[in-house]
Write a protein that holds these residues in place. Sequence first.
Motif, PDB file in Angstrom:
ATOM      1  N   VAL A 144       0.844  -1.202   0.000  1.00  0.00           N
ATOM      2  CA  VAL A 144       0.000   0.000   0.000  1.00  0.00           C
ATOM      3  C   VAL A 144       0.873   1.243   0.000  1.00  0.00           C
ATOM      4  O   VAL A 144       0.661   2.191  -0.770  1.00  0.00           O
ATOM      5  CB  VAL A 144      -0.938  -0.002   1.226  1.00  0.00           C
ATOM      6  CG1 VAL A 144      -1.735   1.297   1.287  1.00  0.00           C
ATOM      7  CG2 VAL A 144      -1.874  -1.183   1.187  1.00  0.00           C
ATOM      8  N   ASP A 145       1.880   1.229   0.877  1.00  0.00           N
ATOM      9  CA  ASP A 145       2.769   2.383   0.978  1.00  0.00           C
ATOM     10  C   ASP A 145       3.562   2.593  -0.307  1.00  0.00           C
ATOM     11  O   ASP A 145       3.794   3.741  -0.719  1.00  0.00           O
ATOM     12  CB  ASP A 145       3.735   2.205   2.148  1.00  0.00           C
ATOM     13  CG  ASP A 145       3.040   2.296   3.495  1.00  0.00           C
ATOM     14  OD1 ASP A 145       1.900   2.795   3.554  1.00  0.00           O
ATOM     15  OD2 ASP A 145       3.641   1.862   4.494  1.00  0.00           O
ATOM     16  N   ARG A 146       3.975   1.507  -0.935  1.00  0.00           N
ATOM     17  CA  ARG A 146       4.740   1.643  -2.183  1.00  0.00           C
ATOM     18  C   ARG A 146       3.875   2.275  -3.262  1.00  0.00           C
ATOM     19  O   ARG A 146       4.351   3.119  -4.041  1.00  0.00           O
ATOM     20  CB  ARG A 146       5.253   0.283  -2.641  1.00  0.00           C
ATOM     21  CG  ARG A 146       6.169   0.363  -3.841  1.00  0.00           C
ATOM     22  CD  ARG A 146       7.504   0.997  -3.468  1.00  0.00           C
ATOM     23  NE  ARG A 146       8.381   1.137  -4.619  1.00  0.00           N
ATOM     24  CZ  ARG A 146       8.734   2.298  -5.158  1.00  0.00           C
ATOM     25  NH1 ARG A 146       8.303   3.437  -4.635  1.00  0.00           N
ATOM     26  NH2 ARG A 146       9.541   2.337  -6.190  1.00  0.00           N
ATOM     27  N   ALA A 147       2.608   1.882  -3.325  1.00  0.00           N
ATOM     28  CA  ALA A 147       1.697   2.513  -4.280  1.00  0.00           C
ATOM     29  C   ALA A 147       1.583   4.005  -4.002  1.00  0.00           C
ATOM     30  O   ALA A 147       1.600   4.826  -4.928  1.00  0.00           O
ATOM     31  CB  ALA A 147       0.324   1.841  -4.217  1.00  0.00           C
TER      32      ALA A 147
ATOM     33  N   THR B 236      -4.957  -7.319   8.996  1.00  0.00           N
ATOM     34  CA  THR B 236      -6.406  -7.445   9.101  1.00  0.00           C
ATOM     35  C   THR B 236      -7.038  -6.395   8.186  1.00  0.00           C
ATOM     36  O   THR B 236      -6.374  -5.442   7.754  1.00  0.00           O
ATOM     37  CB  THR B 236      -6.882  -7.213  10.540  1.00  0.00           C
ATOM     38  OG1 THR B 236      -6.593  -5.855  10.918  1.00  0.00           O
ATOM     39  CG2 THR B 236      -6.196  -8.175  11.502  1.00  0.00           C
ATOM     40  N   LEU B 237      -8.315  -6.556   7.915  1.00  0.00           N
ATOM     41  CA  LEU B 237      -8.994  -5.554   7.084  1.00  0.00           C
ATOM     42  C   LEU B 237      -8.979  -4.199   7.766  1.00  0.00           C
ATOM     43  O   LEU B 237      -8.796  -3.167   7.105  1.00  0.00           O
ATOM     44  CB  LEU B 237     -10.428  -5.992   6.783  1.00  0.00           C
ATOM     45  CG  LEU B 237     -11.233  -5.022   5.912  1.00  0.00           C
ATOM     46  CD1 LEU B 237     -10.556  -4.761   4.570  1.00  0.00           C
ATOM     47  CD2 LEU B 237     -12.653  -5.561   5.692  1.00  0.00           C
ATOM     48  N   GLU B 238      -9.136  -4.176   9.093  1.00  0.00           N
ATOM     49  CA  GLU B 238      -9.086  -2.899   9.812  1.00  0.00           C
ATOM     50  C   GLU B 238      -7.738  -2.219   9.622  1.00  0.00           C
ATOM     51  O   GLU B 238      -7.665  -1.014   9.337  1.00  0.00           O
ATOM     52  CB  GLU B 238      -9.345  -3.118  11.308  1.00  0.00           C
ATOM     53  CG  GLU B 238     -10.771  -3.472  11.651  1.00  0.00           C
ATOM     54  CD  GLU B 238     -10.968  -4.973  11.744  1.00  0.00           C
ATOM     55  OE1 GLU B 238     -10.168  -5.736  11.127  1.00  0.00           O
ATOM     56  OE2 GLU B 238     -11.929  -5.391  12.417  1.00  0.00           O
ATOM     57  N   GLN B 239      -6.665  -2.966   9.783  1.00  0.00           N
ATOM     58  CA  GLN B 239      -5.329  -2.397   9.607  1.00  0.00           C
ATOM     59  C   GLN B 239      -5.136  -1.883   8.183  1.00  0.00           C
ATOM     60  O   GLN B 239      -4.529  -0.820   7.969  1.00  0.00           O
ATOM     61  CB  GLN B 239      -4.279  -3.456   9.938  1.00  0.00           C
ATOM     62  CG  GLN B 239      -4.213  -3.837  11.404  1.00  0.00           C
ATOM     63  CD  GLN B 239      -3.387  -5.086  11.648  1.00  0.00           C
ATOM     64  OE1 GLN B 239      -3.182  -5.902  10.743  1.00  0.00           O
ATOM     65  NE2 GLN B 239      -2.899  -5.243  12.871  1.00  0.00           N
ATOM     66  N   TYR B 240      -5.659  -2.627   7.240  1.00  0.00           N
ATOM     67  CA  TYR B 240      -5.476  -2.257   5.839  1.00  0.00           C
ATOM     68  C   TYR B 240      -6.192  -0.952   5.515  1.00  0.00           C
ATOM     69  O   TYR B 240      -5.607  -0.037   4.927  1.00  0.00           O
ATOM     70  CB  TYR B 240      -5.984  -3.385   4.940  1.00  0.00           C
ATOM     71  CG  TYR B 240      -5.511  -3.314   3.519  1.00  0.00           C
ATOM     72  CD1 TYR B 240      -4.366  -3.990   3.111  1.00  0.00           C
ATOM     73  CD2 TYR B 240      -6.204  -2.569   2.561  1.00  0.00           C
ATOM     74  CE1 TYR B 240      -3.926  -3.935   1.801  1.00  0.00           C
ATOM     75  CE2 TYR B 240      -5.760  -2.507   1.259  1.00  0.00           C
ATOM     76  CZ  TYR B 240      -4.626  -3.193   0.878  1.00  0.00           C
ATOM     77  OH  TYR B 240      -4.192  -3.115  -0.418  1.00  0.00           O
ATOM     78  N   VAL B 241      -7.452  -0.840   5.919  1.00  0.00           N
ATOM     79  CA  VAL B 241      -8.188   0.395   5.579  1.00  0.00           C
ATOM     80  C   VAL B 241      -7.631   1.589   6.350  1.00  0.00           C
ATOM     81  O   VAL B 241      -7.675   2.717   5.853  1.00  0.00           O
ATOM     82  CB  VAL B 241      -9.709   0.245   5.785  1.00  0.00           C
ATOM     83  CG1 VAL B 241     -10.274  -0.813   4.855  1.00  0.00           C
ATOM     84  CG2 VAL B 241     -10.070  -0.053   7.227  1.00  0.00           C
TER      85      VAL B 241
END
Length: 289
Positions: free
Chosen positions: A55-58, A132-137
């Motif tokens: 995510v961060d790389r994007a 987790t989905l929470e961490q991702y969002v």
Amino acid sequence: MHVRAVAVTTTALLGVALTAPLSHARADEAGDDGPTVVAHRGASGYAPENTLAAVDRAAELGIRWVENDVQRTRDGELVVLHDESLARTTDVEEVFPDRSPWKVKDFTAAEIARLDAGSWFGSEYAGARVPTLEQYVHRVEHNHQKLLLELKSPGLYPGIEQQTLKVLANEGWLDRRHVAGRLVVQSFDADSIRTVHDLKPAVKTGFLGTPAVSELPAYAEFADQINPSYGSLSMSYVSAVHAFTGPHGRPLEVLTWTVNDADTARRVAGYDVDGIITNKPDVVRYAVD
């Protein structure tokens, strides 16, 4: 969309970036008249897929849209992982050697949190975890990005549609700002996408696949996007999809996957697709700008 020529001309004249649904929010993701570029599983060509590092790389590459895959653990936690098995992208075989075939649904969230989801990609990512989905969002929100969320194998996880929507609601992702232009939920399972639409009609949805043109009216009742693999695309098919109006009163959109080279990116952009999903978003963005 589909005042496309007018929108592009207006943007060129006024120098104003369009900001609305996915296909309009292009000025910061590709050219003003080009398709939106979506980082597949994050920028997975450059960082371990579906991790926060991807995510961060994007984000570092200036890519606003990221795609991910959601599954469920044995104890009911939603985690971000593509394969039904943990074996390919974690060290689960070393940590739990007697648990073959290492299915996500057979492990608790705490067990999965112990796994290294980065070393397989490169030593610099050692210790990356399955989020987790929470961490991702949270990370997507922190980076001011947008999310194309795939419900992976929903048949394995009864009720995952409602559970995913609950997590998104709890994390603030179902307010007007997010559902208007920052969130799409997609799946290969048409029934699952229909369920998402029925549960939360405001949320944009996408069907992964290439339905026959004769079937598109039925899909247009619950899906805003038809998202086929690039190998199944033609200009005539994209035009046929665009001719139908989706559940939010706009023409259906087409996002295609997984395009990783410049020539293919230019070819599908020439078909007038609305978005390109890619492991290498910088390559595709440069090609279609």
